[in-house]
Design a protein around this motif. Structure first.
Motif, PDB file in Angstrom:
ATOM      1  N   GLN A   1     -20.605  14.851 -10.015  1.00 39.80           N
ATOM      2  CA  GLN A   1     -21.506  13.925 -10.688  1.00 39.80           C
ATOM      3  C   GLN A   1     -20.987  12.487 -10.565  1.00 39.80           C
ATOM      4  O   GLN A   1     -19.786  12.238 -10.706  1.00 39.80           O
ATOM      5  CB  GLN A   1     -21.643  14.296 -12.173  1.00 39.80           C
ATOM      6  CG  GLN A   1     -22.205  15.690 -12.410  1.00 39.80           C
ATOM      7  CD  GLN A   1     -23.621  15.841 -11.885  1.00 39.80           C
ATOM      8  OE1 GLN A   1     -24.455  14.938 -12.043  1.00 39.80           O
ATOM      9  NE2 GLN A   1     -23.895  16.976 -11.246  1.00 39.80           N
ATOM     10  N   PHE A   2     -21.922  11.566 -10.288  1.00 36.01           N
ATOM     11  CA  PHE A   2     -21.578  10.145 -10.154  1.00 36.01           C
ATOM     12  C   PHE A   2     -22.417   9.327 -11.124  1.00 36.01           C
ATOM     13  O   PHE A   2     -23.561   9.696 -11.435  1.00 36.01           O
ATOM     14  CB  PHE A   2     -21.837   9.651  -8.721  1.00 36.01           C
ATOM     15  CG  PHE A   2     -20.865  10.191  -7.703  1.00 36.01           C
ATOM     16  CD1 PHE A   2     -19.734   9.469  -7.370  1.00 36.01           C
ATOM     17  CD2 PHE A   2     -21.091  11.406  -7.075  1.00 36.01           C
ATOM     18  CE1 PHE A   2     -18.837   9.949  -6.432  1.00 36.01           C
ATOM     19  CE2 PHE A   2     -20.212  11.898  -6.137  1.00 36.01           C
ATOM     20  CZ  PHE A   2     -19.073  11.170  -5.824  1.00 36.01           C
ATOM     21  N   TYR A   3     -21.857   8.213 -11.571  1.00 36.58           N
ATOM     22  CA  TYR A   3     -22.631   7.261 -12.357  1.00 36.58           C
ATOM     23  C   TYR A   3     -23.709   6.651 -11.453  1.00 36.58           C
ATOM     24  O   TYR A   3     -23.441   6.246 -10.329  1.00 36.58           O
ATOM     25  CB  TYR A   3     -21.735   6.148 -12.901  1.00 36.58           C
ATOM     26  CG  TYR A   3     -20.712   6.618 -13.910  1.00 36.58           C
ATOM     27  CD1 TYR A   3     -21.112   7.038 -15.175  1.00 36.58           C
ATOM     28  CD2 TYR A   3     -19.361   6.658 -13.592  1.00 36.58           C
ATOM     29  CE1 TYR A   3     -20.180   7.482 -16.104  1.00 36.58           C
ATOM     30  CE2 TYR A   3     -18.428   7.097 -14.506  1.00 36.58           C
ATOM     31  CZ  TYR A   3     -18.838   7.519 -15.763  1.00 36.58           C
ATOM     32  OH  TYR A   3     -17.910   7.957 -16.675  1.00 36.58           O
ATOM     33  N   GLY A   4     -24.930   6.600 -11.966  1.00 30.70           N
ATOM     34  CA  GLY A   4     -26.029   6.071 -11.162  1.00 30.70           C
ATOM     35  C   GLY A   4     -26.778   7.129 -10.387  1.00 30.70           C
ATOM     36  O   GLY A   4     -27.691   6.802  -9.614  1.00 30.70           O
ATOM     37  N   GLY A   5     -26.407   8.387 -10.569  1.00 32.95           N
ATOM     38  CA  GLY A   5     -27.124   9.485  -9.911  1.00 32.95           C
ATOM     39  C   GLY A   5     -26.983   9.460  -8.397  1.00 32.95           C
ATOM     40  O   GLY A   5     -25.896   9.242  -7.860  1.00 32.95           O
ATOM     41  N   THR A   6     -28.099   9.645  -7.711  1.00 33.32           N
ATOM     42  CA  THR A   6     -28.096   9.702  -6.245  1.00 33.32           C
ATOM     43  C   THR A   6     -27.661   8.375  -5.637  1.00 33.32           C
ATOM     44  O   THR A   6     -26.927   8.339  -4.644  1.00 33.32           O
ATOM     45  CB  THR A   6     -29.500  10.068  -5.733  1.00 33.32           C
ATOM     46  OG1 THR A   6     -29.917  11.305  -6.330  1.00 33.32           O
ATOM     47  CG2 THR A   6     -29.503  10.227  -4.225  1.00 33.32           C
ATOM     48  N   LEU A   7     -28.106   7.273  -6.245  1.00 27.05           N
ATOM     49  CA  LEU A   7     -27.716   5.950  -5.740  1.00 27.05           C
ATOM     50  C   LEU A   7     -26.201   5.759  -5.850  1.00 27.05           C
ATOM     51  O   LEU A   7     -25.566   5.210  -4.941  1.00 27.05           O
ATOM     52  CB  LEU A   7     -28.450   4.857  -6.520  1.00 27.05           C
ATOM     53  CG  LEU A   7     -28.173   3.407  -6.083  1.00 27.05           C
ATOM     54  CD1 LEU A   7     -28.597   3.231  -4.617  1.00 27.05           C
ATOM     55  CD2 LEU A   7     -28.922   2.425  -6.967  1.00 27.05           C
ATOM     56  N   GLY A   8     -25.627   6.212  -6.954  1.00 27.61           N
ATOM     57  CA  GLY A   8     -24.184   6.110  -7.118  1.00 27.61           C
ATOM     58  C   GLY A   8     -23.430   6.948  -6.106  1.00 27.61           C
ATOM     59  O   GLY A   8     -22.367   6.553  -5.617  1.00 27.61           O
TER      60      GLY A   8
ATOM     61  N   ASN B   1     -15.999  12.564 -13.167  1.00 27.55           N
ATOM     62  CA  ASN B   1     -14.811  13.381 -13.384  1.00 27.55           C
ATOM     63  C   ASN B   1     -13.752  12.983 -12.363  1.00 27.55           C
ATOM     64  O   ASN B   1     -13.807  13.368 -11.192  1.00 27.55           O
ATOM     65  CB  ASN B   1     -15.159  14.866 -13.241  1.00 27.55           C
ATOM     66  CG  ASN B   1     -14.031  15.773 -13.690  1.00 27.55           C
ATOM     67  OD1 ASN B   1     -12.866  15.422 -13.589  1.00 27.55           O
ATOM     68  ND2 ASN B   1     -14.393  16.941 -14.197  1.00 27.55           N
ATOM     69  N   LYS B   2     -12.771  12.176 -12.774  1.00 25.14           N
ATOM     70  CA  LYS B   2     -11.758  11.656 -11.860  1.00 25.14           C
ATOM     71  C   LYS B   2     -10.890  12.775 -11.294  1.00 25.14           C
ATOM     72  O   LYS B   2     -10.514  12.749 -10.125  1.00 25.14           O
ATOM     73  CB  LYS B   2     -10.884  10.622 -12.569  1.00 25.14           C
ATOM     74  CG  LYS B   2     -11.653   9.509 -13.275  1.00 25.14           C
ATOM     75  CD  LYS B   2     -12.541   8.720 -12.329  1.00 25.14           C
ATOM     76  CE  LYS B   2     -13.253   7.585 -13.075  1.00 25.14           C
ATOM     77  NZ  LYS B   2     -14.257   6.900 -12.247  1.00 25.14           N
ATOM     78  N   LYS B   3     -10.545  13.744 -12.127  1.00 21.27           N
ATOM     79  CA  LYS B   3      -9.710  14.851 -11.675  1.00 21.27           C
ATOM     80  C   LYS B   3     -10.412  15.654 -10.578  1.00 21.27           C
ATOM     81  O   LYS B   3      -9.809  16.051  -9.572  1.00 21.27           O
ATOM     82  CB  LYS B   3      -9.377  15.772 -12.854  1.00 21.27           C
ATOM     83  CG  LYS B   3      -8.444  15.163 -13.892  1.00 21.27           C
ATOM     84  CD  LYS B   3      -7.029  15.064 -13.351  1.00 21.27           C
ATOM     85  CE  LYS B   3      -6.078  14.554 -14.442  1.00 21.27           C
ATOM     86  NZ  LYS B   3      -4.698  14.414 -13.908  1.00 21.27           N
ATOM     87  N   GLU B   4     -11.684  15.884 -10.788  1.00 19.27           N
ATOM     88  CA  GLU B   4     -12.465  16.628  -9.796  1.00 19.27           C
ATOM     89  C   GLU B   4     -12.543  15.857  -8.482  1.00 19.27           C
ATOM     90  O   GLU B   4     -12.458  16.435  -7.396  1.00 19.27           O
ATOM     91  CB  GLU B   4     -13.875  16.891 -10.350  1.00 19.27           C
ATOM     92  CG  GLU B   4     -14.732  17.775  -9.469  1.00 19.27           C
ATOM     93  CD  GLU B   4     -16.113  17.998 -10.049  1.00 19.27           C
ATOM     94  OE1 GLU B   4     -16.949  18.603  -9.347  1.00 19.27           O
ATOM     95  OE2 GLU B   4     -16.356  17.563 -11.205  1.00 19.27           O
ATOM     96  N   PHE B   5     -12.691  14.531  -8.577  1.00 13.63           N
ATOM     97  CA  PHE B   5     -12.747  13.696  -7.382  1.00 13.63           C
ATOM     98  C   PHE B   5     -11.418  13.743  -6.627  1.00 13.63           C
ATOM     99  O   PHE B   5     -11.385  13.856  -5.397  1.00 13.63           O
ATOM    100  CB  PHE B   5     -13.085  12.253  -7.768  1.00 13.63           C
ATOM    101  CG  PHE B   5     -13.111  11.309  -6.600  1.00 13.63           C
ATOM    102  CD1 PHE B   5     -14.216  11.229  -5.779  1.00 13.63           C
ATOM    103  CD2 PHE B   5     -11.999  10.508  -6.316  1.00 13.63           C
ATOM    104  CE1 PHE B   5     -14.229  10.365  -4.693  1.00 13.63           C
ATOM    105  CE2 PHE B   5     -12.006   9.649  -5.244  1.00 13.63           C
ATOM    106  CZ  PHE B   5     -13.126   9.571  -4.430  1.00 13.63           C
ATOM    107  N   GLU B   6     -10.312  13.641  -7.372  1.00 16.40           N
ATOM    108  CA  GLU B   6      -8.990  13.681  -6.737  1.00 16.40           C
ATOM    109  C   GLU B   6      -8.767  15.001  -6.015  1.00 16.40           C
ATOM    110  O   GLU B   6      -8.230  15.044  -4.902  1.00 16.40           O
ATOM    111  CB  GLU B   6      -7.915  13.461  -7.792  1.00 16.40           C
ATOM    112  CG  GLU B   6      -7.911  12.054  -8.382  1.00 16.40           C
ATOM    113  CD  GLU B   6      -6.986  11.938  -9.585  1.00 16.40           C
ATOM    114  OE1 GLU B   6      -6.350  12.968  -9.932  1.00 16.40           O
ATOM    115  OE2 GLU B   6      -6.894  10.845 -10.155  1.00 16.40           O
ATOM    116  N   GLN B   7      -9.207  16.089  -6.638  1.00 16.11           N
ATOM    117  CA  GLN B   7      -9.056  17.408  -6.012  1.00 16.11           C
ATOM    118  C   GLN B   7      -9.906  17.505  -4.750  1.00 16.11           C
ATOM    119  O   GLN B   7      -9.485  18.094  -3.742  1.00 16.11           O
ATOM    120  CB  GLN B   7      -9.452  18.501  -7.005  1.00 16.11           C
ATOM    121  CG  GLN B   7      -9.198  19.921  -6.502  1.00 16.11           C
ATOM    122  CD  GLN B   7      -7.747  20.168  -6.170  1.00 16.11           C
ATOM    123  OE1 GLN B   7      -6.854  19.803  -6.933  1.00 16.11           O
ATOM    124  NE2 GLN B   7      -7.497  20.788  -5.016  1.00 16.11           N
TER     125      GLN B   7
END
Length: 327
Positions: free
Chosen positions: A8-15, A58-64
């Motif tokens: 999940q990203f801030y701004g949805g699809t645009l993000g 979710n920063k942890k999920e992104f790092e993984q």
């Protein structure tokens, strides 16, 4: 279920698209400023990665996800192929191969009109061997461009031939990062991907071969375009005809009953079927029943029907694998 979960990203699809847009914009700016550099390209990618990190919920999920991406086998293969391509390109450059090929062209006394063709073939061979278009261009261009100016060849056509030959190898070479990424993205066997690319690449290479001969001697862009378009349309027409023949050729069982008087006619007809597989041969005092499996076109089916006109041939049946009798 957990593996299919989307980040999940801030701004949805645009993000989610923002990192890629940032990377593309920076690449365009670098190209517009004519500051082409691998370091700047890496910085543009890192900037896109930073934007993705900031927009990820979710920063942890992104790092993984980043760590998993770095551990991907495909990435390792691409990096290795990139390094190997650079090594091969540098070795070919230092070996004097290009200078040797240029000397051979001059020694043979070939006309300046052949130089675009020579440039195309040299770059084609080098790019296919080392798997990099950029390496091939950097290796060949500084050598052949001065030669083109010396012998009076059109420099623009020579540059086009060099770039065309380089792209051929980059598209087809097994160690090319482009080829590896394409096969990995399609989730197919790498060598199968190369094999299926070969007919398309070779067809375009043959058209380019003729096109650069025309461009070298005629030096008229419109004539070259016309020749190239006609050759491509001819290749397309030929491919469609071959494909149409394959689509209309299926395997059938051919059942023939004949007496000794009709055996020669049957044998002669079998010779016109090309490859066939003998399934059974039943003989009695009166006649012989022969069953063969063959791929038949409509024309061959019609010729088998005419076999009944021969003396001694009592019956001819063509049976498809779904059980229907066609003749």
């Amino acid at each position: 279920m957990e593996k299919n979960k989307r980040m999940q990203f801030y701004g949805g699809t645009l993000g989610a698209c923002a990192p890629l847009l940032v990377f593309m914009c920076l690449m365009i700016v670098i190209a517009a400023m004519k500051k082409v550099s691998l370091v700047l390209f890496c910085m543009a990618g890192f900037a896109g990665l930073c934007v993705a990190f900031l927009l990820a919920k979710n920063k942890k999920e992104f790092e993984q996800a980043v760590v998993d991406g770095l551990k991907n086998d495909t990435l390792c293969v691409i990096i290795f192929a990139f390094l190997l391509a650079g090594i091969l390109s540098q070795e070919l450059r230092q070996s004097g191969l290009i200078q040797g090929l240029t000397w051979l062209v001059m020694k043979l006394g070939l006309s300046a009109g052949f130089l675009p063709l020579v440039a195309f073939l040299v770059c084609l061979l080098i790019s296919t061997a080392c798997g990099t278009s950029n390496g091939a261009i950097v290796a060949v261009l500084p050598v052949l461009l001065p030669v083109a100016a010396t012998v009076g060849a059109n420099p623009s056509v020579v540059v086009g031939a060099i770039v065309s030959g380089a792209i051929f190898g980059d598209n087809l070479a097994p160690i090319s990062d482009t080829t590896i990424m394409a096969s990995a993205g399609a989730q197919c066997e790498h060598l199968n991907h190369v094999a299926t690319q070969l007919p398309y690449a070779v067809t375009v290479a043959i058209v380019s071969f003729v096109g650069f001969i025309v461009a070298g001697f005629v030096q008229n862009v419109f004539v070259t375009w016309v020749v190239g378009i006609v050759l491509l349309l001819g290749a397309l027409f030929l491919a469609l005809n071959l494909l149409s023949g394959k689509l209309h050729t299926n395997s059938y069982l051919v059942v023939m009953r004949y007496t000794p008087e009709g055996e020669s006619a049957v044998r002669s007809k079998l010779g016109t079927l090309g490859k066939y597989k003998l399934k059974s041969r039943t003989m009695n005092l009166a006649e012989t029943e022969l069953v063969v499996e063959a791929k038949l076109s409509q024309k061959q089916m019609d010729s088998l029907e005419a076999l009944l006109d021969n003396e001694g041939v009592s019956d001819v049946n063509i049976v498809s694998y779904n059980g229907s009798t066609l003749l």
